[in-house]
Motif scaffolding. Structure first.
Motif, mmCIF file in Angstrom:
data_model
loop_
_atom_site.group_PDB
_atom_site.id
_atom_site.type_symbol
_atom_site.label_atom_id
_atom_site.label_comp_id
_atom_site.label_asym_id
_atom_site.label_seq_id
_atom_site.Cartn_x
_atom_site.Cartn_y
_atom_site.Cartn_z
ATOM 1 N N LYS A 221 0.711 -1.150 0.124
ATOM 2 C CA LYS A 221 -0.018 -0.061 0.048
ATOM 3 C C LYS A 221 0.823 1.223 -0.069
ATOM 4 N N LEU A 222 1.849 1.262 -0.671
ATOM 5 C CA LEU A 222 2.731 2.234 -0.901
ATOM 6 C C LEU A 222 2.494 3.245 -2.066
ATOM 7 N N VAL A 223 2.104 2.389 -3.076
ATOM 8 C CA VAL A 223 1.575 2.975 -4.485
ATOM 9 C C VAL A 223 0.291 2.226 -4.817
ATOM 10 N N LEU A 224 -0.724 2.879 -4.721
ATOM 11 C CA LEU A 224 -1.896 2.755 -5.094
ATOM 12 C C LEU A 224 -2.419 3.325 -6.542
ATOM 13 N N GLY A 225 -3.443 2.551 -7.392
ATOM 14 C CA GLY A 225 -3.858 3.107 -8.620
ATOM 15 C C GLY A 225 -3.069 2.534 -9.816
ATOM 16 N N THR A 226 -3.415 3.113 -10.864
ATOM 17 C CA THR A 226 -2.912 2.656 -12.023
ATOM 18 C C THR A 226 -2.153 3.917 -12.801
ATOM 19 N N ARG A 227 -1.966 3.474 -14.203
ATOM 20 C CA ARG A 227 -1.464 4.591 -15.107
ATOM 21 C C ARG A 227 -2.146 5.821 -15.213
ATOM 22 N N GLY A 228 -1.612 7.045 -14.678
ATOM 23 C CA GLY A 228 -2.182 8.370 -14.910
ATOM 24 C C GLY A 228 -2.801 8.639 -13.698
ATOM 25 N N GLN A 229 -3.080 7.727 -12.613
ATOM 26 C CA GLN A 229 -3.908 8.095 -11.248
ATOM 27 C C GLN A 229 -3.163 7.134 -10.258
ATOM 28 N N TYR A 230 -2.435 8.042 -9.682
ATOM 29 C CA TYR A 230 -1.698 7.232 -8.556
ATOM 30 C C TYR A 230 -1.827 7.627 -7.199
ATOM 31 N N ARG A 231 -1.953 7.037 -6.223
ATOM 32 C CA ARG A 231 -1.938 7.486 -4.857
ATOM 33 C C ARG A 231 -0.711 7.118 -4.032
ATOM 34 N N VAL A 232 0.153 7.948 -3.714
ATOM 35 C CA VAL A 232 1.552 7.525 -3.357
ATOM 36 C C VAL A 232 1.782 7.791 -1.650
ATOM 37 N N ASN A 233 2.026 6.889 -1.150
ATOM 38 C CA ASN A 233 2.697 6.894 0.210
ATOM 39 C C ASN A 233 4.150 7.495 0.273
ATOM 40 N N ALA A 234 4.449 8.512 0.147
ATOM 41 C CA ALA A 234 5.855 9.207 0.070
ATOM 42 C C ALA A 234 6.819 8.890 1.333
ATOM 43 N N SER A 235 5.847 8.913 2.468
ATOM 44 C CA SER A 235 6.986 8.532 3.561
ATOM 45 C C SER A 235 7.131 7.099 3.642
ATOM 46 N N GLY A 236 6.180 6.207 3.344
ATOM 47 C CA GLY A 236 6.384 4.625 3.163
ATOM 48 C C GLY A 236 7.773 4.360 2.442
ATOM 49 N N LEU A 237 7.434 5.016 1.102
ATOM 50 C CA LEU A 237 8.636 4.879 -0.138
ATOM 51 C C LEU A 237 9.758 5.470 0.565
ATOM 52 N N GLU A 238 10.023 6.296 1.393
ATOM 53 C CA GLU A 238 11.206 6.779 1.786
ATOM 54 C C GLU A 238 11.948 5.734 2.921
ATOM 55 N N ARG A 239 11.036 5.180 3.541
ATOM 56 C CA ARG A 239 11.630 4.357 4.612
ATOM 57 C C ARG A 239 11.825 3.012 3.936
ATOM 58 N N LEU A 240 11.035 2.796 2.914
ATOM 59 C CA LEU A 240 11.592 1.351 1.859
ATOM 60 C C LEU A 240 13.043 1.648 1.618
ATOM 61 N N ILE A 241 13.362 2.782 0.837
ATOM 62 C CA ILE A 241 14.538 3.286 0.418
ATOM 63 C C ILE A 241 15.667 3.015 1.265
ATOM 64 N N GLU A 242 15.455 3.571 2.549
ATOM 65 C CA GLU A 242 16.552 3.250 3.761
ATOM 66 C C GLU A 242 16.782 1.890 3.865
ATOM 67 N N GLU A 243 15.700 0.807 4.193
ATOM 68 C CA GLU A 243 15.682 -0.449 4.386
ATOM 69 C C GLU A 243 16.556 -1.220 3.139
ATOM 70 N N LEU A 244 16.005 -0.823 1.870
ATOM 71 C CA LEU A 244 16.903 -1.519 0.775
ATOM 72 C C LEU A 244 18.394 -1.331 0.841
ATOM 73 N N GLN A 245 18.575 0.014 1.248
ATOM 74 C CA GLN A 245 19.901 0.610 1.272
ATOM 75 C C GLN A 245 20.764 -0.151 2.284
ATOM 76 N N LEU A 246 20.039 -0.320 3.581
ATOM 77 C CA LEU A 246 20.656 -1.120 4.592
ATOM 78 C C LEU A 246 20.866 -2.457 4.182
ATOM 79 N N ASP A 247 19.961 -3.162 3.558
ATOM 80 C CA ASP A 247 20.069 -4.431 3.163
ATOM 81 C C ASP A 247 21.453 -4.680 2.221
ATOM 82 N N ALA A 248 21.392 -3.835 1.219
ATOM 83 C CA ALA A 248 22.453 -3.942 0.319
ATOM 84 C C ALA A 248 23.863 -3.997 1.025
ATOM 85 N N LEU A 249 23.872 -3.158 2.006
ATOM 86 C CA LEU A 249 25.186 -3.229 2.915
ATOM 87 C C LEU A 249 25.563 -4.366 3.591
ATOM 88 N N ARG A 250 24.617 -5.059 3.901
ATOM 89 C CA ARG A 250 24.866 -6.447 4.705
ATOM 90 C C ARG A 250 25.591 -7.578 3.846
#
Length: 250
Positions: A221-250
Motif C-alpha cells: 500500500k505504498l503506491v495504489l492506483g494505475t497509469r495516470g492516477q496514483y496514490r503515493v505513500n511518500a513517507s513509506g517509500l522513503e522508509r523502503l529506500i532506507e531499508e533496501l539501502q541497508l540490506d545492500a550493505l549487509r
C-alpha cells in the motif's frame, strides 16, 4: 564580463549525462513578481500545446530555450536498440531545449506534450538577453538554480549504483514531490500519464523491473492506483529506500 555573460558561460559548461539539456524542479517563478512575469511574457509570448503534440523532434535545428509555464512535457530519445528512452518529465517552471545555452546546433531529444494542455515560452538568445535587461532578477535566479542543479546531478550519478528498486523508488518520489498534490501528511495524489516502461526508463531499469516494483509497492500500500492516477505513500517509500539501502550493505 557581465553577470548575464557569466551565466551563459556557466550554462554551456553543464551538459547532462544524456547530452539533453534541461533544468527541472526550479520553482523560479516564485522569485518573480507579477510585473516581472508580464515583462517576460511581453518579450516571449507563451504558446499553447495539446496532449501528444510535439514541441520539437530530435535532429531539428536548435536555437530556442523553452520555459514550461503549465502542464507536463516528456523529453525522450530513441535508444540504441530502437526503443524509446525517457530522459525526464518537465513540469511548470522547468527549462528544456538545446539552444544558445549549449554547444548543440540541433535538438538531441523529442519533446512532447504529456498533459491535456501545456503552455510554453520559447526564448531565443536575443530574447533572453532582453529579458535579463528588463528583469535583472532572472539572471540571479538562474545562477542559483544552476548551483543547485550541479548538486542534483552528482546525487543522481551516485544513485546509478543503487539497487534497481531503490532507483525506481527515487524516480517515483521525485515525480510525486514535483507533480503530486499532498492530501494528508506524507500521502500524495499523482496524476501523470506515464507507462511502466517510461518510469523504468527514467530509472535506467527494465519494464519488468518497474512492473515488479510497483506490484510490490501496491501490496504494501505504498503506491495504489494505475497509469495516470496514483496514490503515493511518500513517507513509506522513503522508509523502503532506507531499508533496501541497508540490506545492500549487509
Amino acid at each position: 564580463m557581465t553577470l548575464t555573460q557569466r551565466l551563459l558561460s556557466l550554462m554551456r559548461l553543464r551538459p547532462t549525462p544524456t547530452g539533453v539539456w534541461h533544468l527541472t524542479g526550479t520553482r523560479w517563478s516564485a522569485g518573480l513578481t507579477d510585473e516581472d512575469m508580464q515583462q517576460i511574457g511581453a518579450v516571449c509570448p507563451p504558446r499553447p500545446y495539446r496532449k501528444g503534440e510535439r514541441i520539437y523532434r530530435a535532429g531539428e535545428p536548435g536555437g530556442t530555450l523553452h520555459i514550461l509555464l503549465d502542464g507536463h512535457v516528456k523529453l525522450s530519445r530513441t535508444g540504441m536498440l530502437g526503443g524509446e528512452r525517457v530522459i525526464t518529465v518537465c513540469g511548470p517552471d522547468d527549462f528544456f531545449g538545446e539552444s544558445f545555452l549549449t554547444e548543440m546546433t540541433t535538438t538531441q531529444a523529442d519533446a512532447m506534450c504529456l498533459s491535456d494542455r501545456a503552455l510554453i515560452c520559447p526564448i531565443t538568445r536575443e530574447q533572453f538577453l532582453e529579458i535579463t535587461r528588463r528583469v535583472p532578477t532572472v539572471a540571479v535566479l538562474l545562477a542559483s538554480i544552476l548551483a543547485t542543479r550541479v548538486h542534483d546531478l552528482q546525487t543522481r550519478l551516485e544513485s546509478l549504483s543503487q539497487p534497481v528498486q531503490v532507483r525506481l523508488a527515487h524516480v517515483m518520489l521525485d515525480l510525486t514531490y514535483r507533480f503530486g498534490n499532498e492530501t494528508e501528511a506524507g500521502h500524495y495524489d499523482l496524476h501523470l500519464d506515464l507507462r511502466h516502461e517510461e518510469i523504468a526508463s527514467l530509472a535506467h531499469a527494465s519494464r519488468v523491473s518497474a512492473t515488479q516494483a510497483i506490484s510490490a509497492w501496491r501490496a504494501k500500500k505504498l503506491v495504489l492506483g494505475t497509469r495516470g492516477q496514483y496514490r503515493v505513500n511518500a513517507s513509506g517509500l522513503e522508509r523502503l529506500i532506507e531499508e533496501l539501502q541497508l540490506d545492500a550493505l549487509r
